[in-house]
Design a protein around this motif. Sequence first.
Motif, mmCIF file in Angstrom:
data_model
loop_
_atom_site.group_PDB
_atom_site.id
_atom_site.type_symbol
_atom_site.label_atom_id
_atom_site.label_comp_id
_atom_site.label_asym_id
_atom_site.label_seq_id
_atom_site.Cartn_x
_atom_site.Cartn_y
_atom_site.Cartn_z
ATOM 1 N N ASP A 138 0.853 -1.197 0.000
ATOM 2 C CA ASP A 138 0.000 0.000 0.000
ATOM 3 C C ASP A 138 0.890 1.248 0.000
ATOM 4 O OD1 ASP A 138 -1.529 2.180 0.945
ATOM 5 O OD2 ASP A 138 -2.856 0.870 2.103
ATOM 6 N N TRP A 149 -4.976 -7.018 4.389
ATOM 7 C CA TRP A 149 -5.487 -6.476 5.659
ATOM 8 C C TRP A 149 -6.187 -7.574 6.439
ATOM 9 C CZ3 TRP A 149 -4.370 -1.507 7.064
ATOM 10 C CH2 TRP A 149 -4.886 -1.105 8.293
ATOM 11 N N ASP A 201 -0.150 5.088 12.658
ATOM 12 C CA ASP A 201 -1.396 5.075 11.909
ATOM 13 C C ASP A 201 -2.508 4.427 12.740
ATOM 14 O OD1 ASP A 201 -3.208 5.309 9.690
ATOM 15 O OD2 ASP A 201 -2.765 3.235 9.163
ATOM 16 N N THR A 202 -2.654 3.120 12.710
ATOM 17 C CA THR A 202 -3.731 2.471 13.466
ATOM 18 C C THR A 202 -3.310 2.244 14.924
ATOM 19 O OG1 THR A 202 -2.877 0.432 12.574
ATOM 20 C CG2 THR A 202 -4.854 1.292 11.541
ATOM 21 N N THR A 226 -8.513 3.609 12.512
ATOM 22 C CA THR A 226 -8.499 4.763 11.608
ATOM 23 C C THR A 226 -9.804 4.882 10.826
ATOM 24 O OG1 THR A 226 -7.379 3.299 10.060
ATOM 25 C CG2 THR A 226 -5.994 4.879 11.268
ATOM 26 N N ASN A 249 -10.609 4.441 2.436
ATOM 27 C CA ASN A 249 -9.149 4.377 2.238
ATOM 28 C C ASN A 249 -8.828 4.173 0.760
ATOM 29 O OD1 ASN A 249 -9.565 1.612 1.779
ATOM 30 N ND2 ASN A 249 -7.712 1.025 2.887
ATOM 31 N N THR A 250 -7.549 3.963 0.503
ATOM 32 C CA THR A 250 -7.009 3.830 -0.843
ATOM 33 C C THR A 250 -7.714 2.803 -1.722
ATOM 34 O OG1 THR A 250 -4.825 4.472 -0.132
ATOM 35 C CG2 THR A 250 -4.904 3.020 -1.990
ATOM 36 N N ASN A 251 -7.690 1.551 -1.278
ATOM 37 C CA ASN A 251 -8.247 0.491 -2.129
ATOM 38 C C ASN A 251 -9.738 0.683 -2.369
ATOM 39 O OD1 ASN A 251 -5.913 -0.816 -2.690
ATOM 40 N ND2 ASN A 251 -6.065 -2.270 -0.990
ATOM 41 N N ASP A 273 -6.906 9.345 1.468
ATOM 42 C CA ASP A 273 -5.591 9.000 0.898
ATOM 43 C C ASP A 273 -5.325 9.617 -0.476
ATOM 44 O OD1 ASP A 273 -4.670 7.404 3.132
ATOM 45 O OD2 ASP A 273 -6.241 6.005 2.553
HETATM 46 O O1 T6T Z 1 -5.779 5.011 4.895
HETATM 47 C C1 T6T Z 1 -4.574 4.335 5.082
HETATM 48 C C2 T6T Z 1 -4.399 4.070 6.538
HETATM 49 O O2 T6T Z 1 -4.463 5.277 7.269
HETATM 50 C C3 T6T Z 1 -5.486 3.121 7.054
HETATM 51 O O3 T6T Z 1 -5.270 2.803 8.382
HETATM 52 C C4 T6T Z 1 -5.553 1.887 6.199
HETATM 53 O O4 T6T Z 1 -5.658 2.214 4.841
HETATM 54 C C5 T6T Z 1 -4.608 3.033 4.318
HETATM 55 O O5 T6T Z 1 -3.414 2.350 4.429
HETATM 56 C C6 T6T Z 1 -4.774 3.316 2.866
HETATM 57 O O6 T6T Z 1 -4.956 2.170 2.140
#
Ligand code: T6T
Length: 330
Positions: free
Chosen positions: A52, A81, A129-130, A178, A232-234, A258
Amino acid sequence: MRSRRGLLVAVGTVLALGAASACGSSDSGGGSGSSGGAKGKKVRLITGVKSDPFYITMTCAAQQEAKAKGMDFTADGSAQWDVSVQRPLLDSVAAARPDGLLISPVDTSALTPSLKQIQSAGTKVALVDTTVTDDSVGITRISSDNEKGGRVAADALAKLMNEKGSVVVISVKPGVSTTDARIKGFTEEMGKYPGIKVLPTLYDNDLPATAASQIQSTLAAHPDLGGAFAGNTNTGTGIATGLKQAGKQGTVKVAAFDAEPDEVAALKAGTLQVLVAQDPASIGRQAVDQLAGAFEGKSVSKTIGTNMVAITKDNMNDASVSKYFYKSQC
Ligand code: T6T
């Protein structure tokens, strides 16, 4: 009717959160290897998903900072994930008893016992992040203000939807600190727009193809669908693909978290309208700095908030904004 002023200020402006949410505390976790400074300390990073760009950007910055401090640093991340994929990585790092561990746990509770065990064995843990719900885990926690990011996305989307129609939230899975916070902020803020109906949240397990089919089935069931929030991204790239396939790009407005390369391309193409970009490089860099401080016996900040910026097609070429685009390699 809600004032537009807050939104105009938010979109295109860096949401500076760092100074506001950082607070000092003394180092309470880990401990056995804290003498003798940071040089030579064995530090490991385990990210949520290795491929990612959010985590690649974080890893590159952490690596650079650790190198500058003379640390023995390596990074790994889950292939997807999933707790069952991240757990073995954590087990193998624990067996090597590093001095420090930076980790983005993929679940708010499932990995807590392992993390507590690693801490008790003397490893200093930084959550990047998380986070996990148990706040005894981690000497420091560094992340965006995800709830605020969700609120910014809601205001931007409400404006794009002319404050009417249905909106759907698609995210990764429940139990992720998150994305759960983003959904909370988004849903609460949308409550301020009586003309918008928030549909039940859908979860795609971080799979773009699932997000693509979910947006298409939502469109079929709710012809008044005017907006989507991608957690999020995906999810963002999946929704963009789904809308394009359905010929609905630009008709259904999308705010996505993202700013990885495919999302930036979709913003440019007009398939996504707003990106809430985070600052993963700063998360990685500051986590290494906090651990280094702890190794040197200094006090550490228990929580640090990092910047976000709302990106639109109009501001995406400004250097002060495009510097937030994520990298897919160092
Ligand atoms: O948005 C980020 C991250 O902050 C979140 O915890 C999981 O997804 C991402 O990695 C983006 O794919």
